[in-house]
Motif scaffolding. Structure first.
Motif, PDB file in Angstrom:
ATOM      1  N   THR A 205       0.953   4.151  -2.911  1.00  0.00           N
ATOM      2  CA  THR A 205       0.836   5.574  -2.584  1.00  0.00           C
ATOM      3  C   THR A 205       2.015   6.350  -3.162  1.00  0.00           C
ATOM      4  OG1 THR A 205      -0.377   5.093  -0.560  1.00  0.00           O
ATOM      5  CG2 THR A 205       0.723   7.233  -0.668  1.00  0.00           C
ATOM      6  N   TYR A 206       3.212   5.827  -2.970  1.00  0.00           N
ATOM      7  CA  TYR A 206       4.411   6.489  -3.478  1.00  0.00           C
ATOM      8  C   TYR A 206       4.349   6.641  -4.999  1.00  0.00           C
ATOM      9  CZ  TYR A 206       9.167   7.246  -4.994  1.00  0.00           C
ATOM     10  OH  TYR A 206      10.270   7.758  -5.615  1.00  0.00           O
TER      11      TYR A 206
ATOM     12  N   LEU B 244       1.785   9.232  -6.049  1.00  0.00           N
ATOM     13  CA  LEU B 244       2.338  10.552  -5.736  1.00  0.00           C
ATOM     14  C   LEU B 244       3.375  10.954  -6.784  1.00  0.00           C
ATOM     15  CD1 LEU B 244       2.120  12.662  -3.443  1.00  0.00           C
ATOM     16  CD2 LEU B 244       4.001  11.495  -2.315  1.00  0.00           C
TER      17      LEU B 244
ATOM     18  N   GLU C  90       0.837  -1.207   0.000  1.00  0.00           N
ATOM     19  CA  GLU C  90       0.000   0.000   0.000  1.00  0.00           C
ATOM     20  C   GLU C  90       0.869   1.253   0.000  1.00  0.00           C
ATOM     21  OE1 GLU C  90      -3.079   2.128  -0.727  1.00  0.00           O
ATOM     22  OE2 GLU C  90      -3.189  -0.057  -0.669  1.00  0.00           O
ATOM     23  N   GLN C  91       1.944   1.240   0.775  1.00  0.00           N
ATOM     24  CA  GLN C  91       2.866   2.382   0.783  1.00  0.00           C
ATOM     25  C   GLN C  91       3.498   2.575  -0.592  1.00  0.00           C
ATOM     26  OE1 GLN C  91       5.415   1.228   4.072  1.00  0.00           O
ATOM     27  NE2 GLN C  91       4.505   2.788   5.397  1.00  0.00           N
TER      28      GLN C  91
ATOM     29  N   LEU D 243      -1.567  15.943  -3.519  1.00  0.00           N
ATOM     30  CA  LEU D 243      -1.916  16.246  -2.127  1.00  0.00           C
ATOM     31  C   LEU D 243      -3.081  15.391  -1.635  1.00  0.00           C
ATOM     32  CD1 LEU D 243      -1.667  20.091  -1.450  1.00  0.00           C
ATOM     33  CD2 LEU D 243      -0.304  18.241  -0.493  1.00  0.00           C
ATOM     34  N   LYS D 244      -3.967  15.007  -2.549  1.00  0.00           N
ATOM     35  CA  LYS D 244      -5.072  14.128  -2.151  1.00  0.00           C
ATOM     36  C   LYS D 244      -4.539  12.737  -1.792  1.00  0.00           C
ATOM     37  CE  LYS D 244      -8.937  16.418  -4.302  1.00  0.00           C
ATOM     38  NZ  LYS D 244      -9.224  16.936  -5.612  1.00  0.00           N
ATOM     39  N   VAL D 245      -3.467  12.323  -2.447  1.00  0.00           N
ATOM     40  CA  VAL D 245      -2.837  11.035  -2.145  1.00  0.00           C
ATOM     41  C   VAL D 245      -2.111  11.116  -0.802  1.00  0.00           C
ATOM     42  CG1 VAL D 245      -1.057   9.393  -2.890  1.00  0.00           C
ATOM     43  CG2 VAL D 245      -2.605  10.400  -4.584  1.00  0.00           C
ATOM     44  N   ASP D 246      -1.397  12.240  -0.589  1.00  0.00           N
ATOM     45  CA  ASP D 246      -0.653  12.432   0.663  1.00  0.00           C
ATOM     46  C   ASP D 246      -0.716  13.908   1.040  1.00  0.00           C
ATOM     47  OD1 ASP D 246       1.105  12.690   2.766  1.00  0.00           O
ATOM     48  OD2 ASP D 246       2.842  11.886   1.692  1.00  0.00           O
ATOM     49  N   SER D 247      -1.573  14.222   1.998  1.00  0.00           N
ATOM     50  CA  SER D 247      -1.807  15.625   2.368  1.00  0.00           C
ATOM     51  C   SER D 247      -0.584  16.276   3.008  1.00  0.00           C
ATOM     52  CB  SER D 247      -3.003  15.733   3.308  1.00  0.00           C
ATOM     53  OG  SER D 247      -2.719  15.045   4.512  1.00  0.00           O
ATOM     54  N   LYS D 248       0.418  15.471   3.382  1.00  0.00           N
ATOM     55  CA  LYS D 248       1.625  16.015   4.013  1.00  0.00           C
ATOM     56  C   LYS D 248       2.831  15.951   3.084  1.00  0.00           C
ATOM     57  CE  LYS D 248       0.227  15.421   8.667  1.00  0.00           C
ATOM     58  NZ  LYS D 248       0.080  14.811   9.848  1.00  0.00           N
ATOM     59  N   SER D 249       2.583  15.817   1.807  1.00  0.00           N
ATOM     60  CA  SER D 249       3.693  15.742   0.847  1.00  0.00           C
ATOM     61  C   SER D 249       4.339  17.120   0.691  1.00  0.00           C
ATOM     62  CB  SER D 249       3.190  15.252  -0.516  1.00  0.00           C
ATOM     63  OG  SER D 249       4.181  15.476  -1.497  1.00  0.00           O
TER      64      SER D 249
END
Length: 183
Positions: A18-19, A22, A14-15, A49-55
């Motif tokens: 996500t990567y 992104l 899953e990580q 940002l929707k994938v990772d809001s802290k990117s």
């Protein structure tokens, strides 16, 4: 335990997904950015940002794009969000330094400058930010001197070498234009 290992592997998959999502959005956004298609770049960075809001990569890319679009308040917000995620994020600090220089906010600029100066003692990327300000103002000789001083401190650092090469190239280009205006 077998079950725990399977859960761990699923989490890693899953990580990775996500990567890759992104990276795909950021890469597409960067291609639009390079073609000056800023609106489309922003859409891609927002997907990231929707994938990772802290990117911080997505936040800095949005900040950089909005700075070029002269949407200073929006750019500032993106850079500040990146700093909330990572208080020593050099790209966000450099973006804010450039932004505050452009809008003439001397107090905010000084605050960012102090943070970058502190970081630049151990981080060459932070030190490069000051050279980028000279570049923005087309003060090529000052930028060259700055990068040459940095090169003495960090002789093998690729970014310092690249920025110095670019500045020398720009000076040669300007000189060529002055000496040969019809070329």
């Amino acid at each position: 335990d077998q079950r725990g290992r399977l859960q761990e592997l699923e989490k890693e998959k899953e990580q990775a997904r996500t990567y890759f999502k992104l990276a795909r959005y950021l890469g597409t956004g960067d291609r639009y950015f390079e073609k000056n298609e800023f609106y489309r770049a922003v859409l891609e960075y927002q997907k990231a940002l929707k994938v990772d809001s802290k990117s911080t990569a997505a936040l800095n890319s949005l900040g950089r794009t909005e700075l070029l679009r002269r949407r200073f308040g929006v750019a500032e917000n993106h850079y500040k969000k990146a700093l909330k995620v990572d208080s020593e994020n050099v790209q966000a600090l450099e973006g804010l330094l450039r932004l505050y220089t452009q809008v003439g906010n001397a107090a905010a600029r000084r605050n960012i400058q102090i943070r970058l100066e502190k970081l630049s003692q151990t981080n060459p990327e932070a030190a490069v930010a000051f050279g980028r300000i000279y570049e923005d103002d087309q003060k090529w000789k000052e930028a060259e001197n700055h990068y040459e001083r940095l090169l003495k401190r960090y002789p093998e650092h690729e970014l310092v070498r690249r920025r110095l090469s670019y500045v020398v190239y720009r000076q040669a280009l300007d000189e060529n234009r002055r000496n040969n205006p019809d070329a």
